[in-house]
Every structure is written in structure tokens, then in C-alpha cells.
Design a protein around this motif. Structure first.
Motif, PDB file in Angstrom:
ATOM      1  N   HIS A 175     -14.805   2.671   8.056  1.00  0.00           N
ATOM      2  CA  HIS A 175     -13.516   3.322   8.789  1.00  0.00           C
ATOM      3  C   HIS A 175     -13.091   4.368   8.667  1.00  0.00           C
ATOM      4  O   HIS A 175     -12.594   5.082   9.307  1.00  0.00           O
ATOM      5  CB  HIS A 175     -12.450   2.162   8.642  1.00  0.00           C
TER       6      HIS A 175
ATOM      7  N   GLN B  28     -15.908  -5.502   1.270  1.00  0.00           N
ATOM      8  CA  GLN B  28     -14.595  -4.662   1.787  1.00  0.00           C
ATOM      9  C   GLN B  28     -15.178  -3.166   1.501  1.00  0.00           C
ATOM     10  O   GLN B  28     -14.522  -2.369   2.365  1.00  0.00           O
ATOM     11  CB  GLN B  28     -13.557  -5.262   0.697  1.00  0.00           C
TER      12      GLN B  28
ATOM     13  N   PHE C 289     -10.695   6.089   6.428  1.00  0.00           N
ATOM     14  CA  PHE C 289      -9.268   6.061   6.877  1.00  0.00           C
ATOM     15  C   PHE C 289      -8.931   7.217   6.600  1.00  0.00           C
ATOM     16  O   PHE C 289      -9.109   8.004   5.635  1.00  0.00           O
ATOM     17  CB  PHE C 289      -8.549   5.147   5.936  1.00  0.00           C
TER      18      PHE C 289
ATOM     19  N   LEU D 270      -5.802   1.325  -4.955  1.00  0.00           N
ATOM     20  CA  LEU D 270      -6.492   0.380  -4.515  1.00  0.00           C
ATOM     21  C   LEU D 270      -6.927  -0.490  -5.540  1.00  0.00           C
ATOM     22  O   LEU D 270      -7.337  -0.136  -6.586  1.00  0.00           O
ATOM     23  CB  LEU D 270      -7.669   0.631  -3.456  1.00  0.00           C
TER      24      LEU D 270
ATOM     25  N   LEU E 171      -6.160   0.232   7.092  1.00  0.00           N
ATOM     26  CA  LEU E 171      -6.508  -0.200   5.740  1.00  0.00           C
ATOM     27  C   LEU E 171      -6.094  -1.747   5.340  1.00  0.00           C
ATOM     28  O   LEU E 171      -6.798  -2.455   4.758  1.00  0.00           O
ATOM     29  CB  LEU E 171      -5.804   0.727   4.740  1.00  0.00           C
TER      30      LEU E 171
ATOM     31  N   TYR F  42      -7.862  -5.341   4.066  1.00  0.00           N
ATOM     32  CA  TYR F  42      -7.753  -6.267   3.016  1.00  0.00           C
ATOM     33  C   TYR F  42      -7.421  -7.666   3.476  1.00  0.00           C
ATOM     34  O   TYR F  42      -7.217  -8.836   2.733  1.00  0.00           O
ATOM     35  CB  TYR F  42      -6.632  -5.770   2.109  1.00  0.00           C
TER      36      TYR F  42
ATOM     37  N   LEU G 110       0.948  -1.288  -0.001  1.00  0.00           N
ATOM     38  CA  LEU G 110      -0.076  -0.094  -0.019  1.00  0.00           C
ATOM     39  C   LEU G 110       0.776   1.245   0.056  1.00  0.00           C
ATOM     40  O   LEU G 110       0.532   2.224  -0.595  1.00  0.00           O
ATOM     41  CB  LEU G 110      -0.721   0.036   1.219  1.00  0.00           C
TER      42      LEU G 110
ATOM     43  N   VAL H  17      -5.269   8.692   5.584  1.00  0.00           N
ATOM     44  CA  VAL H  17      -4.003   8.074   5.295  1.00  0.00           C
ATOM     45  C   VAL H  17      -3.122   9.011   4.893  1.00  0.00           C
ATOM     46  O   VAL H  17      -3.368  10.041   4.426  1.00  0.00           O
ATOM     47  CB  VAL H  17      -4.017   7.022   3.881  1.00  0.00           C
TER      48      VAL H  17
ATOM     49  N   LEU I 201      -1.501   3.147   7.493  1.00  0.00           N
ATOM     50  CA  LEU I 201      -1.694   2.140   6.738  1.00  0.00           C
ATOM     51  C   LEU I 201      -2.055   0.859   7.268  1.00  0.00           C
ATOM     52  O   LEU I 201      -2.816  -0.025   6.346  1.00  0.00           O
ATOM     53  CB  LEU I 201      -0.707   2.026   5.638  1.00  0.00           C
TER      54      LEU I 201
ATOM     55  N   THR J  48     -14.642  -0.465   4.178  1.00  0.00           N
ATOM     56  CA  THR J  48     -13.959   0.679   4.048  1.00  0.00           C
ATOM     57  C   THR J  48     -14.500   1.967   4.566  1.00  0.00           C
ATOM     58  O   THR J  48     -13.968   2.879   5.101  1.00  0.00           O
ATOM     59  CB  THR J  48     -13.141   0.572   2.547  1.00  0.00           C
TER      60      THR J  48
END
Ligand SMILES: [Zn+2]
Length: 360
Positions: A296, A289, A298, A274, A311, A315, A257, A300, A308, A293
Motif C-alpha cells: 500500500h 501484514q 502509505f 508500529l 494503515l 491491522y 496510531l 501518512v 491513517l 503494508t
């Protein structure tokens, strides 16, 4: 010497990878004869890819043809015991992969007295610089290189032989191709490494360690698009991969990532970071997924690897449950803010009247 023939290639590699009888393969193959699409590209950037490995060039004599040449032994692995004995030099392992420039044989090499003396001096210098504590110095590592805890190859080509022998019996084993790819990579032969890793992902498109290695080598060659394709697949299939403990698997996904994020930035946001839905083979999982996602949300941060981890754990799918609870980053996020709905329900459930009653 032909173009693409500077470093020796084992005809057996081509025979197994292309399913040809060995006798039909040139005894001195060139890079152009390797199957797959990456070997020639990587060969052009071989110096850039190898920059992380030490150079240890020594003059060796081939016992098969009796002629000498300078060869890069790569990383030298030296046993920690009995260092003072000069005959221990015979036990030094060289991870570099090379074949005779004159006859393409590999394996039996003669070390001249002068080369032995240089090696002894190198070991002594490494000892003096406390390399045993720090692990590595001047292209020397102390310890023992073992394959599958059972075989300790003296030269890079012995490690190759170990895997080619197994692959000859089992040419569709993607994991063996992956391990052979790693052997070539340490042997400073990335053009052979990508050939083996390509075989691995042809045999099993979910061989994520090979996708990851292809991505890492291709990015060194400036192949952003192709590198990201493999790194995205490494991320996408990680939840199904059984060859690594969950902790190591997460490290690979995080690193993938991290590189993908940098490719995304370098390409002016043109190359996806992604996995795309088309790169997943299981649509149900994709929906889950995507939902995960979204929950959450994210944040980043390009400069902070830690950001990361949540994330990466999405996965990993169910495999993240194998991480020790204190090592999981998603759980802490969930407790803090990810599911506000749950906390609302809990707060509201006991009606006010009940609360009052209980208090009284
Ligand atoms: Zn020779």
C-alpha cells in the motif's frame, strides 16, 4: 491521613485483584496497596489526567458515620423528563467515584436542603443554555447512564459494586475488568482505572480496549515509552478483538496510531510507532501484514487523521471486511494504484490480433 490515602479505595477491589480474603485487606487501603505498576505513577498526575472531566464539588453527609465532607460528584447525569419537579433531584446520577473521608463507607449520602437548591439551580442554568440540544453544559449531561442496558447507578460506587460483584464470581474475566476500569476513569479515579485495566491485560493480553485506555492515561502522565507499548499492542491485537463492531474498532486503532505517531515525533524517532514483531504472537500474520503494508505504500500525514485509515485497516485484518464497502479506505487505494501488476496483466491479456478480429 497516610500518603496515597487522600481518596477512598474499596478493600474489595484489592481483595479480588490480589486473590486475598477480604478480612486480610486493610479497611482503608492506600494507593501503594494496589497491585500493578501504574497506580502510583498515575496518582501523581491525577489532575492532568482528569482535566477532561467536569468538577462538581458538593458537601454531602455520610449516613454511615453522620459526618460531612466535600466530594467531587464529577459528571452529573440528569433525566430529561419532569425537570420542573424538585424531587427529580433524587434521580440525578453522579459519575464521580468517591468514598467517605472519615469512615471509607460509600453509598448512602444525605443531600442537605442547600445542596439540593444548588443542584436545582444548576439544572435550570443548564436548561437555559440549551444543554439538552448540545448534550452537555456546566458539567451536566441530560439523559440516563445505564450499564448493560439494565442498571442505572445513582453514584459512582454503585457502578463499581455492579462490576465487583460479577468479578468476585469471575475474577479472570478481562472484559469485566476493562468495564470496571472505564467506570473508575469516568469516576475521576485514573489511579484505580489503571489498576483495573492492568488486571484486564494480565488476564487477557489481547484486551485491546484496556491497552488503549492504559496508553491514553499514561501519555497524560508523560510516560511515553509505557504508553506506546500499550498502544502498539492495541493495534497489534485489533484483528482478533470481538467485543467491538468493526467500525468502532477501526476508530480505536486510528486514534492509537495517531497518538503513536505523535510519540514517535516527540521522542525524536526513538520510540517505535508500529508494533514490533516481538509484540505479535502470530508470525504468519506478521509476514502478511508486512507484505500488505509494503503494497500500500502509505503516505501518512501527521496533520491529517484520514491518512491513517488505510494503515488501520491493514491491522484490522479480516475484520475490515465487516466495514460497509463505501466506508473502507483500503479498497479505493487498491483500485487506484496499489496493484499495478494486476492492471498490466488485464490490459495485455487479449492479444492484439484478437482485438483486431473482434473489431472487424
Ligand atoms: Zn462515613
Amino acid at each position: 491521613m497516610e500518603k496515597y490515602q487522600k481518596y477512598g479505595i474499596n478493600p474489595l477491589l484489592i481483595s479480588i485483584a490480589t486473590d486475598q480474603v477480604l478480612i486480610n485487606v486493610s479497611p482503608r487501603p492506600t494507593v501503594a496497596m494496589l497491585p500493578g505498576k501504574y497506580s502510583k505513577i498515575v496518582y501523581k498526575h491525577i489532575k492532568a489526567v482528569n482535566s477532561e472531566f467536569p468538577e462538581n464539588i458538593f458537601r454531602l453527609t455520610c449516613e454511615a458515620c453522620g459526618r460531612s465532607g466535600d466530594y467531587d460528584l464529577g459528571t452529573l447525569v440528569i433525566p430529561t423528563d419532569n425537570l420542573e419537579h424538585h424531587n427529580e433531584i433524587e434521580k440525578i446520577q453522579a459519575l464521580g467515584y468517591f468514598r467517605c473521608k472519615h469512615c471509607n463507607a460509600a453509598g448512602k449520602w444525605e443531600l442537605s436542603a442547600r445542596v439540593k437548591a444548588i443542584l436545582v439551580a444548576k439544572v435550570a442554568a443548564a436548561v437555559l443554555s440549551n444543554a439538552i440540544e448540545t448534550g452537555m453544559s456546566q458539567g451536566v449531561v441530560f439523559g440516563k447512564a445505564l450499564i448493560n442496558k439494565e442498571f442505572s447507578p445513582r453514584w459512582g460506587n454503585e457502578a463499581e459494586d455492579y462490576f465487583l460483584e460479577k468479578l468476585a464470581q469471575n475474577p479472570n474475566n478481562a472484559y469485566l475488568w476493562n468495564r470496571l476500569g472505564n467506570t473508575y476513569c469516568r469516576g475521576k479515579r485514573p489511579e484505580l482505572a489503571v489498576c483495573a485495566h492492568e488486571q484486564a491485560v494480565i488476564k487477557d493480553m489481547e484486551q485491546i480496549e484496556s491497552h488503549f485506555s492504559l496508553g491514553k492515561i499514561l501519555i497524560e502522565c508523560g510516560e511515553l515509552e509505557k504508553a506506546s507499548e500499550h498502544l502498539r499492542q492495541a493495534v497489534a491485537f485489533s484483528y482478533k478483538y470481538k467485543q467491538l463492531p468493526a467500525y468502532d474498532l477501526r476508530e480505536i486503532v486510528v486514534e492509537a496510531l495517531e497518538i503513536l505517531l505523535s510519540i514517535y515525533n516527540q521522542s525524536d524517532n526513538q520510540i517505535d510507532m508500529l508494533p514490533r514483531p516481538s509484540e505479535w504472537e502470530n508470525n504468519h500474520f506478521v509476514k502478511n501484514q508486512i507484505a500488505a503494508t509494503a503494497i500500500h505504500d502509505f503516505e501518512v500525514d501527521f496533520n491529517c487523521r484520514e491518512t491513517l485509515y488505510p494503515l488501520a485497516e491493514v491491522y484490522l485484518g479480516e475484520r475490515r471486511n465487516e466495514l460497509p464497502p463505501e466506508a473502507r479506505s483500503i479498497q479505493t487505494q487498491v483500485r487506484k494504484k496499489a496493484w499495478p501488476v494486476v492492471s498490466k496483466v488485464n490490459k495485455q491479456k487479449p492479444p492484439k490480433k484478437n482485438k483486431k478480429r473482434k473489431k472487424r
